[in-house]
Design a protein around this motif. Structure first.
Motif, PDB file in Angstrom:
ATOM      1  N   ALA A  38       0.811  -1.222   0.000  1.00 49.62           N
ATOM      2  CA  ALA A  38       0.000   0.000   0.000  1.00 49.62           C
ATOM      3  C   ALA A  38       0.847   1.276   0.000  1.00 49.62           C
ATOM      4  N   ILE A  39       0.286   2.316  -0.634  1.00 53.32           N
ATOM      5  CA  ILE A  39       0.914   3.636  -0.702  1.00 53.32           C
ATOM      6  C   ILE A  39       0.106   4.611   0.138  1.00 53.32           C
ATOM      7  N   ARG A  40       0.793   5.395   0.941  1.00 54.95           N
ATOM      8  CA  ARG A  40       0.131   6.442   1.733  1.00 54.95           C
ATOM      9  C   ARG A  40       0.129   7.741   0.926  1.00 54.95           C
ATOM     10  N   LEU A  41      -1.035   8.355   0.796  1.00 51.30           N
ATOM     11  CA  LEU A  41      -1.155   9.644   0.112  1.00 51.30           C
ATOM     12  C   LEU A  41      -1.575  10.670   1.166  1.00 51.30           C
ATOM     13  N   PRO A  47     -10.335  16.879   6.256  1.00 45.08           N
ATOM     14  CA  PRO A  47     -11.204  16.258   5.243  1.00 45.08           C
ATOM     15  C   PRO A  47     -12.236  17.239   4.700  1.00 45.08           C
ATOM     16  N   GLY A  48     -12.602  17.050   3.436  1.00 44.49           N
ATOM     17  CA  GLY A  48     -13.688  17.825   2.857  1.00 44.49           C
ATOM     18  C   GLY A  48     -13.279  18.987   1.978  1.00 44.49           C
ATOM     19  N   GLY A  49     -12.029  19.430   2.063  1.00 40.58           N
ATOM     20  CA  GLY A  49     -11.576  20.547   1.248  1.00 40.58           C
ATOM     21  C   GLY A  49     -11.204  20.111  -0.155  1.00 40.58           C
ATOM     22  N   THR A  53     -10.698  16.252  -1.424  1.00 44.39           N
ATOM     23  CA  THR A  53     -11.647  15.717  -2.400  1.00 44.39           C
ATOM     24  C   THR A  53     -10.926  15.178  -3.638  1.00 44.39           C
ATOM     25  N   GLN A  54      -9.981  15.958  -4.148  1.00 43.85           N
ATOM     26  CA  GLN A  54      -9.253  15.518  -5.335  1.00 43.85           C
ATOM     27  C   GLN A  54      -8.337  14.335  -5.022  1.00 43.85           C
ATOM     28  N   ALA A  55      -7.718  14.351  -3.849  1.00 49.50           N
ATOM     29  CA  ALA A  55      -6.821  13.254  -3.482  1.00 49.50           C
ATOM     30  C   ALA A  55      -7.579  11.933  -3.423  1.00 49.50           C
ATOM     31  N   ARG A  56      -8.760  11.938  -2.869  1.00 50.73           N
ATOM     32  CA  ARG A  56      -9.547  10.700  -2.757  1.00 50.73           C
ATOM     33  C   ARG A  56     -10.024  10.229  -4.134  1.00 50.73           C
ATOM     34  N   ILE A  71      -3.899   4.785   0.127  1.00 48.98           N
ATOM     35  CA  ILE A  71      -4.658   5.174   1.317  1.00 48.98           C
ATOM     36  C   ILE A  71      -4.446   6.660   1.610  1.00 48.98           C
ATOM     37  N   VAL A  72      -5.531   7.422   1.557  1.00 44.72           N
ATOM     38  CA  VAL A  72      -5.460   8.855   1.830  1.00 44.72           C
ATOM     39  C   VAL A  72      -5.482   9.092   3.337  1.00 44.72           C
ATOM     40  N   GLU A  73      -4.518   9.866   3.814  1.00 38.10           N
ATOM     41  CA  GLU A  73      -4.439  10.213   5.241  1.00 38.10           C
ATOM     42  C   GLU A  73      -4.412  11.729   5.374  1.00 38.10           C
TER      43      GLU A  73
END
Length: 332
Positions: A38-41, A47-49, A53-56, A71-73
């Motif tokens: 897995a890669i951490r992004l 959250p929500g900005g 939003t674009q990262a997810r 995985i977005v953190e």
């Protein structure tokens, strides 16, 4: 401070050279086997900005192309410095990446007297994702149907008008200060803790003018709750084709365009960075993702690693000048 402004382009070039040197010893197997888990992004905001939003959206499609979870953190704080610093200090193996906007890379070095990392030396550009201007909009009660009428009002009533932004040093704040500087306008800046509360007060006519992102403003523009008068990019935005750019409305050369991009720790092997670049670009250029980006007022971007590095070198002095013109006091 001025010395820092003058060294930004050099710092970017040094970072790119250092990353390339560190990568030269990497074997072809590095890219062939990458990624094996897995890669951490990391998103350095709540959250929500727009970045989150674009990262997810990008991360989900990136998982499909790379064959491993992305995985977005969220690691918010310090105007993006906490999350960006986490990536800057991470092992340069391609498994910890940063998804962020202009602020931590271009603006923060001039807002913070002490940076926990050097964004231009400690991070390596992977791919540009999108470009996003701000919009100058007014409450419908303001008697101005175009930017020319608003400028005339401001000049006829010095210091009577104020504008809202999402905070000190934000793209929206710098957009307003550049307009004041180029137009010789007297207008008070009212910073808020984010675009949401700024929008609430603009809707309530507590502040007559607001600089906001296209995506945040669109719902209220469509409902007539705010009137968009101009965009801050050099050209019109596809989501607002009838709204002129300030550059074509009496302010030639005006441009403040934010962006979203992916970075890796400096020293990440070049073959891994190249593979990530190709993967991100294929996601951004896909019809579904590019369509979603454009619907929210973003212009899909994407180019080679070398082109992105050149873009950042060109951007650095521009943002340094904007911060200087805004006169924002450095944060300790």
């Amino acid at each position: 401070m001025n010395k820092l402004f003058g060294t930004l382009g050099l710092a970017l070039a040094v970072a790119a050279t250092s990353a390339a040197s560190a990568s030269s010893a990497a074997s072809p197997a590095d890219a062939q086997d990458y990624p094996s888990h897995a890669i951490r992004l990391i998103v350095p905001y709540s959250p929500g900005g727009p970045s989150d939003t674009q990262a997810r959206m990008i991360g989900q499609k990136l998982s499909e192309r790379l064959g491993q979870p992305v995985i977005v953190e969220n690691h918010a704080g310090g105007a993006g410095n906490i999350g960006a610093g986490l990536v800057a200090r991470a092992k340069p193996d391609g498994y910890t990446l940063l998804f962020c906007s202009t602020g931590p890379i271009m603006v923060n070095p001039h807002l913070f007297s002490k940076m926990p990392f050097d964004p231009l030396k400690d991070l390596a550009p992977v791919a540009l994702v999108s470009l996003a201007p701000s919009v100058l909009a007014v409450n419908p009660k303001v008697p101005a149907s175009n930017i020319g009428e608003l400028i005339a009002l401001i000049r006829a009533n010095p210091e009577k008008f104020s504008y809202a932004s999402g905070g000190e040093g934000t793209t929206q704040h710098l957009s307003g200060e550049l307009l004041k500087d180029m137009g010789g306008l007297k207008m008070r800046h009212i910073p808020y803790k984010g675009e949401a509360p700024a929008t609430v007060d603009a809707l309530g006519d507590h502040v007559p003018i607001i600089f906001t992102s296209v995506g945040t403003g669109l719902p209220n523009f469509k409902l007539g709750r705010l009137r968009p008068l101009a965009v801050t990019s050099a050209r019109r935005n596809p989501a607002l084709p009838d709204v002129p750019a300030l550059a074509e409305s009496g302010f030639p050369g005006y441009e403040v365009t934010a962006w979203q991009a992916v970075f890796a720790p400096a020293g990440t092997p070049s073959n891994i960075v190249d593979r990530l670049n190709v993967a991100v670009r294929s996601v951004v250029e896909s019809p579904d993702i590019s369509g979603k980006l454009m619907a929210e007022g973003n212009v899909p971007a994407g180019d080679s690693v070398q082109a992105v590095s050149a873009f950042l070198r060109k951007e650095a002095p521009h943002w340094a000048t904007l911060v200087k013109q805004a006169g924002v006091a450095p944060v300790n």
